[in-house]
Design a protein around this motif. Structure first.
Motif, mmCIF file in Angstrom:
data_model
loop_
_atom_site.group_PDB
_atom_site.id
_atom_site.type_symbol
_atom_site.label_atom_id
_atom_site.label_comp_id
_atom_site.label_asym_id
_atom_site.label_seq_id
_atom_site.Cartn_x
_atom_site.Cartn_y
_atom_site.Cartn_z
ATOM 1 N N UNK A 36 1.061 -0.972 -0.158
ATOM 2 C CA UNK A 36 -0.075 -0.103 -0.232
ATOM 3 C C UNK A 36 0.684 0.844 0.015
ATOM 4 N N UNK A 37 0.392 1.880 0.074
ATOM 5 C CA UNK A 37 1.166 4.268 0.563
ATOM 6 C C UNK A 37 1.785 3.265 1.294
ATOM 7 N N UNK A 38 2.917 4.100 0.891
ATOM 8 C CA UNK A 38 3.479 4.164 2.973
ATOM 9 C C UNK A 38 3.467 5.476 3.005
ATOM 10 N N UNK A 39 3.657 5.374 4.737
ATOM 11 C CA UNK A 39 3.317 5.802 5.358
ATOM 12 C C UNK A 39 3.325 7.866 5.739
ATOM 13 N N UNK A 40 4.209 7.610 5.117
ATOM 14 C CA UNK A 40 4.671 9.575 4.751
ATOM 15 C C UNK A 40 3.979 10.617 3.588
ATOM 16 N N UNK A 41 3.251 9.533 3.002
ATOM 17 C CA UNK A 41 2.214 10.376 2.198
ATOM 18 C C UNK A 41 0.461 10.277 2.448
ATOM 19 N N UNK A 42 0.698 10.170 3.574
ATOM 20 C CA UNK A 42 -0.474 10.251 4.142
ATOM 21 C C UNK A 42 -1.385 11.226 3.460
ATOM 22 N N UNK A 43 -2.542 11.799 3.769
ATOM 23 C CA UNK A 43 -3.002 12.765 3.239
ATOM 24 C C UNK A 43 -2.893 14.078 4.243
ATOM 25 N N UNK A 44 -2.590 15.683 4.583
ATOM 26 C CA UNK A 44 -2.801 16.102 5.207
ATOM 27 C C UNK A 44 -3.413 16.382 5.655
ATOM 28 N N UNK A 54 6.945 14.987 6.373
ATOM 29 C CA UNK A 54 5.446 15.663 5.813
ATOM 30 C C UNK A 54 4.505 15.321 7.231
ATOM 31 N N UNK A 55 5.319 14.492 8.044
ATOM 32 C CA UNK A 55 3.840 14.174 9.414
ATOM 33 C C UNK A 55 4.790 16.106 10.106
#
Length: 361
Positions: free
Chosen positions: A27-35, A59-60
């Motif tokens: 799945x999608x990397x945790x760093x690319x979660x929507x803001x 991003x976090x």
């Protein structure tokens, strides 16, 4: 599985890399979660988790910075506990959740803590050689002021954004001198007490004005720009000043003795004794105090006093009649009698971003 030299079993590097690769491919990397998702998560975290959240990735970190003010302002008052053996570590203890946040700071081994103002701890060099050093243990922002001409016991700042627009007001360690320095001043301005049997007791900034309390209960309105002061009114001794957003109060307090609380009316220059704090609670320590609205949101009590004393391990929750409502442990065994901290402190996270700028008009 592999076994380390110390006998502890763990995952070898090859297996760990395969697991990470597998997780990323799923799945999608945790760093690319929507803001917006990151923002919702970060605003629900407690203080220590929020600080850790911001250290995960870029991003976090951006999300944590965006919600930093809201998260810090929502925290309850915390007990400040210096480490017994490490000069770079402070602990902030949450009496409502009974957990401790440890924070590392630059070393303060050769300094004394002489105040807490707008979230900043005020340190002075014991030999009186270095500048005054102010640091916010949560945001890590620092300020420096010129070395005062004498040792000080209490200090408050009026604008902790940059040194160029900050004024600082302090009481000397013997309480017979009031010192202040305005932006761009070459030296400190010093006021002596008005009489031989009088000393300064407290200082506070409220609605853009500096108020000074003397031991005989007189409140002076100190005008930093005009080098003049005016006596407002007098009450009994053994009092200190405390303020909320909209109220300035004088409090006469001793543990186990019913306090006397006066609401100060600055227009009529009178004080009215009150028997109720409404939905507020008064948090008192040797060097820091504040009126806090609605502590029930953290599981606390309204209309009472949370008394923290340097020489008493439990925190006493007292009624306004002086009766004990609760006793709370503050892990006092960790509070050492070290030179750096001579007094007890409540730390108020909600004051980190709330500054009372001077208004002398």
């Amino acid at each position: 599985m592999t076994k380390r030299k110390d006998g502890v079993e763990g995952i070898d590097d090859g297996a760990l890399k395969k697991r990470i690769t597998s997780e990323k491919s799923d799945g999608r990397p945790w760093s690319e979660l929507p803001m917006d998702v990151l923002g919702d998560i970060s605003r629900k975290l407690n203080l220590v988790d929020h600080l850790a959240f911001g250290g995960v990735c870029w991003s976090w970190r951006m999300s944590a910075l965006a919600s930093e003010r809201d998260v810090i302002a929502s925290q309850p008052p915390l007990v400040l506990l210096p480490s017994i053996s490490v000069d770079e570590v402070l602990s902030l203890y949450n009496i409502f959740e009974e957990n401790t946040y440890q924070i590392e700071l630059p070393t303060f081994a050769s300094k004394d803590c002489c105040g807490l103002s707008s979230g900043y701890l005020v340190f002075q060099d014991r030999k009186g050689q270095d500048e005054l050093w102010l640091i916010n243990p949560i945001t890590r922002h620092e300020l420096k002021f010129p070395t005062p001409p004498t040792n000080i016991s209490h200090a408050t700042i009026t604008s902790p954004t940059t040194p160029s627009d900050s004024s600082i007001v302090a009481l000397s360690k013997d309480f017979v001198h009031l010192l202040f320095q305005r932006p761009n001043d070459d030296k400190w301005t010093i006021y002596k007490t008005p009489g031989p049997k009088c000393f300064y007791a407290d200082i506070i900034v409220f609605k853009g004005q500096v108020y000074v309390l003397t031991c005989n209960g007189k409140i002076w309105n100190l005008r930093l720009q005009s080098d003049a002061s005016s006596t407002l009114f007098a009450y009994r001794p053994n009092v200190f000043l405390v303020a909320s957003d909209d109220e300035l109060m004088m409090v006469n307090f001793r543990v186990f003795i019913g306090p006397k609380i006066f609401k100060v009316d600055l227009e009529t220059r009178k004080g009215v004794m009150t028997n109720s704090l409404g939905d507020k609670a008064l948090f008192i320590a040797d060097m820091s105090r504040a009126l806090i609205s609605n502590p029930t949101k953290w599981g606390g009590l309204n209309n009472c006093i949370y008394a923290l004393d340097y020489y008493l391990d439990p925190i006493y929750v007292l009624s306004l009649e002086g009766k004990i409502l609760q006793t709370l442990q503050d892990t006092g065994s960790s509070r050492c009698r070290k030179c750096t901290f001579y007094s007890s402190y409540w730390y108020f996270p909600n004051k980190c971003f709330r500054v009372d700028f001077l208004n002398e008009n």
